[in-house]
Design a protein around this motif. Structure first.
Motif, mmCIF file in Angstrom:
data_model
loop_
_atom_site.group_PDB
_atom_site.id
_atom_site.type_symbol
_atom_site.label_atom_id
_atom_site.label_comp_id
_atom_site.label_asym_id
_atom_site.label_seq_id
_atom_site.Cartn_x
_atom_site.Cartn_y
_atom_site.Cartn_z
ATOM 1 N N LYS A 100 -10.406 2.001 7.666
ATOM 2 C CA LYS A 100 -10.341 1.358 6.435
ATOM 3 C C LYS A 100 -9.280 1.501 5.806
ATOM 4 C CE LYS A 100 -15.148 0.166 5.831
ATOM 5 N NZ LYS A 100 -15.954 1.101 6.678
ATOM 6 N N THR A 101 -9.171 3.034 5.435
ATOM 7 C CA THR A 101 -7.993 3.650 4.806
ATOM 8 C C THR A 101 -6.809 3.429 5.390
ATOM 9 O OG1 THR A 101 -9.519 5.370 4.064
ATOM 10 C CG2 THR A 101 -7.257 6.062 3.769
ATOM 11 N N VAL A 102 -6.575 3.577 6.819
ATOM 12 C CA VAL A 102 -5.301 3.597 7.531
ATOM 13 C C VAL A 102 -5.068 1.920 7.452
ATOM 14 C CG1 VAL A 102 -4.331 3.610 9.907
ATOM 15 C CG2 VAL A 102 -5.799 5.486 8.972
ATOM 16 N N GLU A 103 -5.940 1.056 7.601
ATOM 17 C CA GLU A 103 -5.652 -0.330 7.290
ATOM 18 C C GLU A 103 -4.861 -0.428 5.835
ATOM 19 O OE1 GLU A 103 -5.250 -2.494 9.532
ATOM 20 O OE2 GLU A 103 -6.553 -1.784 11.219
ATOM 21 N N PHE A 136 0.235 -7.840 8.254
ATOM 22 C CA PHE A 136 -0.147 -6.585 8.594
ATOM 23 C C PHE A 136 -0.987 -5.610 7.881
ATOM 24 C CE2 PHE A 136 3.648 -7.545 11.228
ATOM 25 C CZ PHE A 136 3.119 -8.218 12.201
ATOM 26 N N GLY A 137 -2.078 -5.005 8.352
ATOM 27 C CA GLY A 137 -2.837 -4.060 7.701
ATOM 28 C C GLY A 137 -3.582 -4.902 6.832
ATOM 29 N N ARG A 196 -1.474 0.539 6.224
ATOM 30 C CA ARG A 196 -0.476 -0.198 6.864
ATOM 31 C C ARG A 196 -0.043 -1.242 6.223
ATOM 32 N NH1 ARG A 196 -4.036 -0.786 12.765
ATOM 33 N NH2 ARG A 196 -3.172 0.959 13.808
ATOM 34 N N ASN A 197 -0.691 -1.932 5.381
ATOM 35 C CA ASN A 197 -0.357 -2.848 4.561
ATOM 36 C C ASN A 197 0.713 -2.371 3.563
ATOM 37 O OD1 ASN A 197 -0.561 -4.735 1.741
ATOM 38 N ND2 ASN A 197 -1.106 -5.856 3.636
ATOM 39 N N LEU A 198 0.691 -1.253 2.931
ATOM 40 C CA LEU A 198 1.416 -0.914 1.955
ATOM 41 C C LEU A 198 2.803 -0.512 2.824
ATOM 42 C CD1 LEU A 198 -0.524 1.730 -0.166
ATOM 43 C CD2 LEU A 198 0.515 -0.261 -0.956
ATOM 44 N N VAL A 199 2.600 0.032 3.950
ATOM 45 C CA VAL A 199 3.807 0.514 4.686
ATOM 46 C C VAL A 199 4.674 -0.887 5.338
ATOM 47 C CG1 VAL A 199 4.952 1.792 6.616
ATOM 48 C CG2 VAL A 199 3.175 2.799 4.945
ATOM 49 N N ILE A 240 -0.129 7.327 8.778
ATOM 50 C CA ILE A 240 0.566 7.047 7.428
ATOM 51 C C ILE A 240 0.560 5.700 7.327
ATOM 52 C CG2 ILE A 240 2.584 7.108 6.075
ATOM 53 C CD1 ILE A 240 3.308 9.959 7.221
ATOM 54 N N GLY A 241 0.386 5.052 8.509
ATOM 55 C CA GLY A 241 0.385 3.417 8.379
ATOM 56 C C GLY A 241 1.896 2.631 8.972
ATOM 57 N N ASN A 242 2.670 3.541 9.515
ATOM 58 C CA ASN A 242 3.919 3.005 9.845
ATOM 59 C C ASN A 242 3.575 2.579 11.523
ATOM 60 O OD1 ASN A 242 6.272 1.975 10.863
ATOM 61 N ND2 ASN A 242 7.425 3.618 9.421
ATOM 62 N N GLU A 243 2.595 1.513 11.942
ATOM 63 C CA GLU A 243 2.357 1.306 13.001
ATOM 64 C C GLU A 243 3.668 0.995 14.226
ATOM 65 O OE1 GLU A 243 -0.261 0.325 16.255
ATOM 66 O OE2 GLU A 243 -0.287 1.829 14.557
ATOM 67 N N TYR A 244 4.502 0.362 13.180
ATOM 68 C CA TYR A 244 5.967 -0.030 14.046
ATOM 69 C C TYR A 244 6.654 1.194 14.616
ATOM 70 C CZ TYR A 244 10.575 -1.643 15.091
ATOM 71 O OH TYR A 244 11.935 -1.916 15.448
#
Length: 693
Positions: free
Chosen positions: A382-385, A262-263, A388-391, A494-498
């Protein structure tokens, strides 16, 4: 309409030289075509998308230079170069068709007109190029990072124009062209050669013509290897740009069985449109000049980030293309290798190797970069993606955010206060809750209070002020109370899509069960999420910001205020109300109708400066550079206004903290518009009637 002598000097060129020139021209065009195909292949290593296009926007931006001209000096410079070369290209083609192929396209006065505008276009382009050289190498603004390519491009273009005018001037001097007045620049240049012998003029004409043609061919062939590539990529990017970019982030299918990650952590995980973005960037630096993170010493430059990603694409794309071709042809199937492949050797994970984590976390998602970009590069998605990978994949994010996530998950708000206390801010206010109504349809609006309005002591005052306004105007509304959860804005950005999807699904289900149609909120972040993000998950509501509704109530006279003259206030345009949702005038109208004198900051409307709390930065420590909120506070104080007006809970908090840091809290009030308006509402019916009369 060239006279006989002019035609003779123009086209009496040795056949062998003609063949050589045509051959070189074919090579130049072939190199251009190959370069364009190569860039297209680079984009296609990304994930396939099918974006919709907007021809009208492309025309406005490409031919009218709408965004380019918003920055005056560089705008005029670029427009002069663009239109100058466009005119010269068209007139050159017309002359070539008529004089070389003997096809009469334009004749008489119309032909002379095109001859005139060709000179005007060339003069405009030369002026623009000189302006560009002066700006880049004399003024040297911070946003321009000079590379050899920049000088090559400018000097090459200047060489084409100068040699073109010299060729024209020598032709006029050698042939005594009777139509020279319609080639004013060439006519002036011709004065330099008056008195020279005909043979020397003819020799000079031939030599300069060859030089001019070689420079033109070099220009054509150099396009794919230089920033000139934007001649093609920028209009395409403008055509395919997403107007809702960053307003609504892509929805992640968290239950997809084939999802391995993800991300984004690798360049090929971006979409092909996002990869095309990288080639559309011209390094003009407008994004950098408007980025609050960069301007306060953070390690984020949207321009540099785009260029770093482009370099990563250039390094990895050739191997990915070769690998795809090998798989398509069936080569290498069933073979096992122990040595690392070229791809593995080239592969650099974007996060850490190409883009530092501090760069990724510095973004406030304010959208200032995308607002000013003439090429419509979309930086924020792009930044949010990357976030997302980091989170989602690495569980790697600022330590303080862990508490924020846990509070949202357990209590439905970032503060971690018990969810059952969400309606305690009401106190003795008589406000119905949806769950208490026999028929929820009896109220027009759901008042979405938001987490700050429910739990933050400073913002509770705004909530109570808005209730007073709505009740005074006779607006029927109710709240969800304990059933309301955080909208999920900070979690998503922040990237926590879940976590975002968990909160969003609960809220949407609750509101749909009550048949909610219209929502009012005092939080621009809630507004944007409810309005632009929630429809992706079945939450389709009409959402309005409280400043918009107050403006409507005042306009319709449903809300009456005391006619006293208020203080002077400077108004802060919040990013998520202004740039994201284009609400600029309604808040100003409210202030004016409240008798407030509005004093504008230098950065206002779509060019407003972020308070520093967006993109989840509200919940992160700011340890790098200077504080964004202090920077914005200083901008507000420099206006000399007696107060600061805000429209957002985050902005209100950040600006209040900024004024406190300046030890001016007792002198400079920071108020939400609802607070300013509520104080002007007549307290009694008698007073209201007197005001009305």
């Amino acid at each position: 309409m060239l006279n006989t002598a002019s035609r003779e000097i123009y086209w009496n060129i040795p056949p062998s030289l003609k063949i050589l020139m045509y051959t070189l021209l074919l090579f130049a065009v072939a190199n251009l075509a190959y370069g364009l195909h190569q860039r297209y292949q680079h984009w296609m290593v990304g994930q396939k998308t099918n974006p919709a296009g907007d021809l009208g926007r492309c025309i406005r931006e490409t031919f009218l230079q709408r965004r380019v001209l918003k920055d005056l000096y560089p705008g005029i410079k670029h427009a002069a170069i663009f239109w100058g070369f466009t005119v010269m290209f068209l007139t050159t083609v017309i002359i070539a068709v008529q004089e070389q192929l003997k096809i009469e396209v334009f004749t008489g006065n119309l032909y002379l007109f095109f001859s005139l505008i060709a000179d005007i276009g060339g003069l405009a382009a030369m002026t623009g190029l000189l302006m560009a050289l002066y700006r880049r190498y004399v003024q040297k603004p911070d946003r321009l990072d000079n590379r050899p390519d920049d000088a090559i491009v400018l000097l090459l273009l200047l060489g084409i124009i100068v040699t073109g005018f010299l060729v024209e001037g020598i032709r006029v001097a050698a042939t005594n062209d009777i139509w020279a007045d319609y080639s004013p620049v060439g006519n002036i240049v011709a004065e330099l050669f008056r008195g020279s012998s005909e043979n020397s003029l003819r020799s000079a004409h031939l030599g300069l013509w060859v030089t001019h043609m070689l420079a033109t061919m070099a220009f054509i062939g150099y396009i794919p290897q230089s920033k000139l590539m934007h001649i093609f990529t920028t209009p395409i990017n403008q055509y395919y740009a997403d107007e809702s970019s960053a307003k609504a982030l892509p929805l992640v299918d968290l239950e997809a069985e084939d999802a391995e990650t993800f991300g984004i952590s690798k360049i090929e995980e971006f979409t092909n449109k996002q990869l095309m973005d990288l080639d559309a960037c011209t390094r003009c630096g407008r994004c950098q000049d408007n980025c609050p993170a960069y301007l306060t010493g953070k390690p984020l430059s949207p321009k540099k980030m785009t260029q770093d990603l482009k370099e990563a694409l250039n390094q990895k794309a050739p191997e990915l293309i070769a690998k795809a071709k090998a798989e398509l042809s069936g080569e290498g199937q069933g073979e096992e290798t122990t040595a690392p492949s070229v791809e593995e050797a080239v592969t650099r994970f974007l996060i850490g190797d190409v883009i530092e984590q501090d760069t990724i976390w510095s973004c406030t998602t304010c959208r200032a970069c995308q607002e000013v970009c003439p090429a419509y590069v979309e930086h924020i998605p792009k930044t949010v993606e990357l976030r997302r990978n980091l989170v989602l994949m690495e569980s790697d994010f600022p330590a303080e955010v862990q508490t924020t996530f846990r509070n949202m998950e357990n209590n439905g708000n970032p503060w971690g206060i018990g969810w059952a206390k969400r309606a305690d801010w009401l106190g003795d206010l008589d406000v119905p809750q949806m769950g208490e109504l026999d028929d929820p349809a009896e109220v027009e609006y759901l008042y979405w209070v938001g987490c700050a309005g429910s739990f933050d002591e400073r913002n509770k005052k705004v909530s109570r002020a808005l209730v007073k306004i709505l009740q005074s105007a006779g607006v029927t509304f109710a709240i969800l109370g304990a059933e309301e959860k955080c909208c999920g804005d900070s979690a998503r950005r922040i990237g926590n899509e879940y976590l975002y999807q968990m909160l969003a699904m609960e809220n949407i289900e609750t509101m749909n069960n009550y048949g909610v149609k219209k929502i009012i909120t005092a939080c621009p972040h809630c507004l944007n999420t409810l309005k632009n993000d929630y429809p992706q998950m079945g939450g389709n509501f009409e959402v309005i910001h409280h400043t918009e509704l107050i403006a409507q109530l005042l306009q319709s006279a449903k809300l009456r205020l005391n006619g006293q003259k208020g203080k002077s206030y400077t108004y802060h345009d919040s990013c998520y109300l202004g740039r994201y949702n284009r609400v600029f005038e309604a808040p100003r109208d409210v202030l004016k109708q409240a008798g407030v004198q509005v004093v504008e900051m230098e950065r206002n409307h779509e060019h407003s400066f972020c308070c520093g709390a967006g993109g989840g930065r509200m919940w992160m420590e700011e340890t790098l550079g200077s504080r964004i909120n202090l920077n914005r506070t200083e901008q507000a104080l420099s206006t000399g206004a007696e107060g600061i007006a805000a429209n957002c809970p985050f902005c209100l908090t950040m600006l209040t903290d900024g004024v406190k840091a300046k030890e001016l809290a007792d002198k400079i009030p920071v108020l939400d518009l609802a607070e300013i308006v509520s104080e002007l509402i007549p307290e009694t019916a008698k007073e209201s009637d007197a005001q009305a009369s």
